[in-house]
Design an enzyme around this catalytic site. Structure first.
Site, PDB file in Angstrom:
ATOM      1  N   GLY A  28     -20.354  33.207  40.406  1.00  0.00           N
ATOM      2  CA  GLY A  28     -19.673  31.991  40.823  1.00  0.00           C
ATOM      3  C   GLY A  28     -20.024  31.439  42.195  1.00  0.00           C
ATOM      4  O   GLY A  28     -19.911  30.247  42.426  1.00  0.00           O
ATOM      5  N   GLU A  81     -17.500  34.409  48.609  1.00  0.00           N
ATOM      6  CA  GLU A  81     -16.973  34.393  47.234  1.00  0.00           C
ATOM      7  C   GLU A  81     -16.567  32.968  46.860  1.00  0.00           C
ATOM      8  O   GLU A  81     -16.171  32.179  47.722  1.00  0.00           O
ATOM      9  CB  GLU A  81     -15.779  35.379  47.183  1.00  0.00           C
ATOM     10  CG  GLU A  81     -14.965  35.427  45.928  1.00  0.00           C
ATOM     11  CD  GLU A  81     -15.692  35.901  44.679  1.00  0.00           C
ATOM     12  OE1 GLU A  81     -16.806  35.419  44.438  1.00  0.00           O
ATOM     13  OE2 GLU A  81     -15.113  36.687  43.924  1.00  0.00           O
ATOM     14  N   ASP A  82     -16.683  32.644  45.584  1.00  0.00           N
ATOM     15  CA  ASP A  82     -16.322  31.283  45.153  1.00  0.00           C
ATOM     16  C   ASP A  82     -14.821  31.035  45.265  1.00  0.00           C
ATOM     17  O   ASP A  82     -14.393  30.009  45.764  1.00  0.00           O
ATOM     18  CB  ASP A  82     -16.824  31.002  43.721  1.00  0.00           C
ATOM     19  CG  ASP A  82     -16.355  32.023  42.692  1.00  0.00           C
ATOM     20  OD1 ASP A  82     -15.742  33.048  43.075  1.00  0.00           O
ATOM     21  OD2 ASP A  82     -16.603  31.811  41.490  1.00  0.00           O
ATOM     22  N   ASP A  87      -8.433  34.295  43.487  1.00  0.00           N
ATOM     23  CA  ASP A  87      -7.415  33.894  42.515  1.00  0.00           C
ATOM     24  C   ASP A  87      -6.323  34.967  42.538  1.00  0.00           C
ATOM     25  O   ASP A  87      -5.446  34.936  43.402  1.00  0.00           O
ATOM     26  CB  ASP A  87      -8.136  33.754  41.166  1.00  0.00           C
ATOM     27  CG  ASP A  87      -7.246  33.332  40.021  1.00  0.00           C
ATOM     28  OD1 ASP A  87      -6.458  32.402  40.201  1.00  0.00           O
ATOM     29  OD2 ASP A  87      -7.367  33.911  38.926  1.00  0.00           O
ATOM     30  N   LYS A 135      -6.478  30.360  45.880  1.00  0.00           N
ATOM     31  CA  LYS A 135      -5.268  29.996  45.124  1.00  0.00           C
ATOM     32  C   LYS A 135      -4.162  30.971  45.512  1.00  0.00           C
ATOM     33  O   LYS A 135      -3.952  31.974  44.822  1.00  0.00           O
ATOM     34  CB  LYS A 135      -5.516  30.173  43.619  1.00  0.00           C
ATOM     35  CG  LYS A 135      -6.325  29.113  42.925  1.00  0.00           C
ATOM     36  CD  LYS A 135      -6.324  29.455  41.417  1.00  0.00           C
ATOM     37  CE  LYS A 135      -7.329  28.690  40.637  1.00  0.00           C
ATOM     38  NZ  LYS A 135      -7.526  29.258  39.269  1.00  0.00           N
TER      39      LYS A 135
HETATM   40  P1  IMP Z   1      -9.717  37.216  41.121  1.00  0.00           P
HETATM   41  O1  IMP Z   1     -10.350  38.550  40.952  1.00  0.00           O
HETATM   42  O2  IMP Z   1      -8.545  37.014  40.163  1.00  0.00           O
HETATM   43  O3  IMP Z   1      -9.351  36.848  42.533  1.00  0.00           O
HETATM   44  O4  IMP Z   1     -10.763  36.146  40.600  1.00  0.00           O
HETATM   45  C1  IMP Z   1     -11.986  36.050  41.124  1.00  0.00           C
HETATM   46  C2  IMP Z   1     -13.016  35.568  40.143  1.00  0.00           C
HETATM   47  O5  IMP Z   1     -12.456  34.948  38.981  1.00  0.00           O
HETATM   48  C3  IMP Z   1     -13.799  34.496  40.830  1.00  0.00           C
HETATM   49  O6  IMP Z   1     -14.908  35.043  41.471  1.00  0.00           O
HETATM   50  C4  IMP Z   1     -14.166  33.560  39.718  1.00  0.00           C
HETATM   51  O7  IMP Z   1     -15.410  33.907  39.177  1.00  0.00           O
HETATM   52  C5  IMP Z   1     -13.089  33.723  38.688  1.00  0.00           C
HETATM   53  N1  IMP Z   1     -12.079  32.624  38.743  1.00  0.00           N
HETATM   54  C6  IMP Z   1     -10.839  32.669  39.273  1.00  0.00           C
HETATM   55  N2  IMP Z   1     -10.201  31.486  39.179  1.00  0.00           N
HETATM   56  C7  IMP Z   1     -11.088  30.653  38.578  1.00  0.00           C
HETATM   57  C8  IMP Z   1     -11.034  29.255  38.214  1.00  0.00           C
HETATM   58  O8  IMP Z   1     -10.053  28.514  38.425  1.00  0.00           O
HETATM   59  N3  IMP Z   1     -12.167  28.765  37.626  1.00  0.00           N
HETATM   60  C9  IMP Z   1     -13.290  29.509  37.381  1.00  0.00           C
HETATM   61  N4  IMP Z   1     -13.379  30.807  37.706  1.00  0.00           N
HETATM   62  C10 IMP Z   1     -12.284  31.372  38.296  1.00  0.00           C
END
Ligand code: IMP
Ligand code: MG
Length: 178
Positions: free
Chosen positions: A48, A102-103, A106, A134
């Site tokens: 991402g 990091e993109d 979440d 987020k």
């Molecule tokens: P986390 O581990 O839940 O913080 O999510 C991280 C990864 O989930 C990111 O690096 C993204 O690749 C993916 N991700 C989280 N939210 C989104 C979104 O709204 N759109 C697309 N990819 C997301």
């Protein structure tokens, strides 16, 4: 820019390419000031973050290195709950100033899995730079040191971020239509 369809879902324009690039320049300037005279190592997390990492790195003007790792935790628009290392780190980070790139943060699961692995390798410092944050989706606590945009808890695509593999090539960011 108008409403687009990715797989079965509709998305509406949210952040334009211009807004994204302007904000990245501001964040890069903060990093340039903070790391002046050091040689930071950016670790970009694929897939991402490839566009964000490229545009951020282009605006870094201190000596710096970049490398890439690949972690994955998402299936469709929902997190799968498991993080896997698909491509690992091939750099020695001991005593280096490391900036994870990091993109999006979440739930925080991906970085809360990865950060302890880096700390074990004793970097001189460790900071996190993200395009999107987020905070309302938080499950795991993650330090976000540099953030381009804080966004609501809605799924987004574009500028490197995908919905089930598609949408990464969009040059701006779109939000899931309600
Ligand atoms: P986390 O581990 O839940 O913080 O999510 C991280 C990864 O989930 C990111 O690096 C993204 O690749 C993916 N991700 C989280 N939210 C989104 C979104 O709204 N759109 C697309 N990819 C997301
Ligand atoms: Mg993804």
């Amino acid at each position: 820019m108008s409403r687009i369809k990715v797989h079965d879902k509709y998305f509406v324009p949210y952040l334009s390419e211009k807004e994204i690039l302007e904000r990245i320049k501001v964040v890069a300037a903060q990093i340039n000031a903070d790391y002046s005279g050091t040689k930071p190592l950016f670790i970009a997390i694929l897939n991402g973050s490839f566009m964000f990492a490229a545009d951020l790195f282009k605006n870094i003007c201190t000596d710096a290195e970049i490398c890439f790792i690949k972690l994955a935790s998402y299936k469709g628009t929902k997190t799968s709950g498991q993080v896997v290392t698909a491509i690992g780190l091939d750099m020695d980070i001991k005593d280096r100033h490391v900036i994870i790139t990091e993109d999006i943060v979440d739930t925080g699961r991906t970085l809360s899995y990865f950060i302890p692995q880096l700390i074990n390798q004793q970097p001189a410092s460790l900071k996190v730079a993200v395009l999107l944050h987020k905070p309302d989706a938080k499950v795991f606590e993650v330090p976000v040191d540099y953030c381009c945009f804080t966004i609501p808890n809605k799924f987004v695509v574009g500028y490197g971020l995908d919905y089930d593999g598609l949408g990464r090539n969009l040059s701006s960011i779109y939000q899931l239509e309600i």
